[in-house]
Design a protein around this motif. Structure first.
Motif, PDB file in Angstrom:
ATOM      1  N   SER A   1     -14.852  -3.229  22.490  1.00 61.38           N
ATOM      2  CA  SER A   1     -15.609  -4.265  23.211  1.00 61.38           C
ATOM      3  C   SER A   1     -16.732  -4.838  22.333  1.00 61.38           C
ATOM      4  O   SER A   1     -17.216  -4.178  21.395  1.00 61.38           O
TER       5      SER A   1
ATOM      6  N   GLU B   1      -9.705 -10.931  26.197  1.00 64.55           N
ATOM      7  CA  GLU B   1      -9.304  -9.932  25.204  1.00 64.55           C
ATOM      8  C   GLU B   1      -8.344 -10.550  24.205  1.00 64.55           C
ATOM      9  O   GLU B   1      -7.745 -11.593  24.481  1.00 64.55           O
TER      10      GLU B   1
ATOM     11  N   LYS C   1     -12.335  -7.084  22.908  1.00 71.81           N
ATOM     12  CA  LYS C   1     -12.403  -7.565  24.294  1.00 71.81           C
ATOM     13  C   LYS C   1     -13.879  -7.749  24.647  1.00 71.81           C
ATOM     14  O   LYS C   1     -14.757  -7.258  23.936  1.00 71.81           O
ATOM     15  N   GLY C   2     -14.128  -8.448  25.743  1.00 69.55           N
ATOM     16  CA  GLY C   2     -15.523  -8.599  26.140  1.00 69.55           C
ATOM     17  C   GLY C   2     -15.668  -9.353  27.442  1.00 69.55           C
ATOM     18  O   GLY C   2     -14.781 -10.109  27.845  1.00 69.55           O
TER      19      GLY C   2
END
Ligand code: SF4
Length: 288
Positions: free
Chosen positions: A3, A147, A154-155
């Motif tokens: 992330s 993502e 991803k975030g």
């Protein structure tokens, strides 16, 4: 997948990231973290309210009237959320009213920003209600997840400004802010969101780090160095998680002094015990 916040955490202190993600030791919530969390929640909720506010505009309005409409809605949301967190605020000795005053300063700026957009659009297009909402840009979305398997990242983007043919990701930050530019971790975070959006086929002219306490929005543009840095960091974080070797202490005592995990991190026996329980190597990886 790694992330955006893990990348930023790795930059801050690898050992801390390891303690949290691998040893699963949770950092006790500090005053700044609790206040930041409440402020984030209020901003998210006000973003969600945007559609309702704009659709309620059924006739020409002055900028003052639009501001008042926003204020009425935002006050309600802020008070409700602060009240819902009254016990947490009590624990850190912060009066609800002081929390409200603090949040209100940045909310007012946001209100002015949005009222400007709505007022300009209304004066130009002369459309109202649902039609106004459908046509106006930017639309605001909050907490959007993206993502990319290819990039292994991803975030969740705090706030997304959605224009007709491009997007601007905005990362909201509370607490200390640099005199100019953005902190390295924030640069990586917003850069990661820009990459994620691009990978998902969106046009992203720039990203913004919004320092709420400074009331400043700082623009970040993608460049090949930032792209490469994010890629290298992603590989390093992945390696840290795969190898599971605890990193050495960070070299900046100022960071340790404000770190909520300091007690656990420096308790060698406790860390040893945790490593043993999880059958992990006790080798300490020293910074190079
Ligand atoms: S106390 Fe220092 S070394 Fe330990 S996790 Fe916190 S910042 Fe990192």
């Amino acid at each position: 997948m790694i992330s955006a916040s893990m990348l930023s955490a790795y930059l801050y202190c690898k050992r801390k990231l390891f303690i949290e993600r691998v040893l699963k030791i949770i950092e006790p919530e500090k005053k700044a973290v609790i206040l930041g969390k409440i402020r984030h929640l209020i901003f998210d909720r006000t973003n969600e309210e945007e559609e309702k506010i704009i659709k309620s505009i059924e006739k020409p309005m002055s900028k003052f009237e639009i501001i008042e409409t926003y204020k009425k809605n935002y006050t309600k949301i802020a008070k409700k959320i602060i009240f819902e967190h009254k016990n947490e605020l009590k624990k850190i000795n912060v009066e609800m009213i002081n929390c409200y005053k603090d949040v209100w300063k940045s909310l007012l700026q946001e209100i002015e920003f949005r009222a400007d957009i709505v007022h300009d659009f209304l004066s130009r297009e002369k459309v109202f209600g649902t039609e106004l909402f459908e046509k106006i840009t930017p639309k605001i979305k909050s907490e959007k997840y993206f993502e990319s398997e290819k990039l292994n990242i991803k975030g969740i983007i705090d706030k997304l400004e959605v224009f007709e043919d491009y997007l601007i990701p905005v990362e909201l930050k509370t607490g200390k802010f640099p005199k100019e530019g953005v902190w390295p971790g924030h640069m990586i975070q917003i850069g990661t969101y820009m990459l994620l959006l691009e990978e998902n086929g969106k046009k992203v002219p720039h990203g913004i780090v919004y320092y709420l306490d400074a009331g400043e929005k700082r623009e970040i543009f993608m460049n090949p160095f930032l792209k490469e840095e994010i890629k290298e960091l992603t590989d390093k974080v992945q390696k840290l998680l795969n190898e599971k070797k605890i990193p050495d202490f960070c070299t900046e005592s100022a960071k340790c002094n404000v770190c909520g995990l300091k007690k656990s991190c420096y308790a060698e026996n406790y860390i040893e015990q945790k490593l043993k329980e999880l059958e992990l190597p006790r080798t300490v990886v020293t910074e190079k």
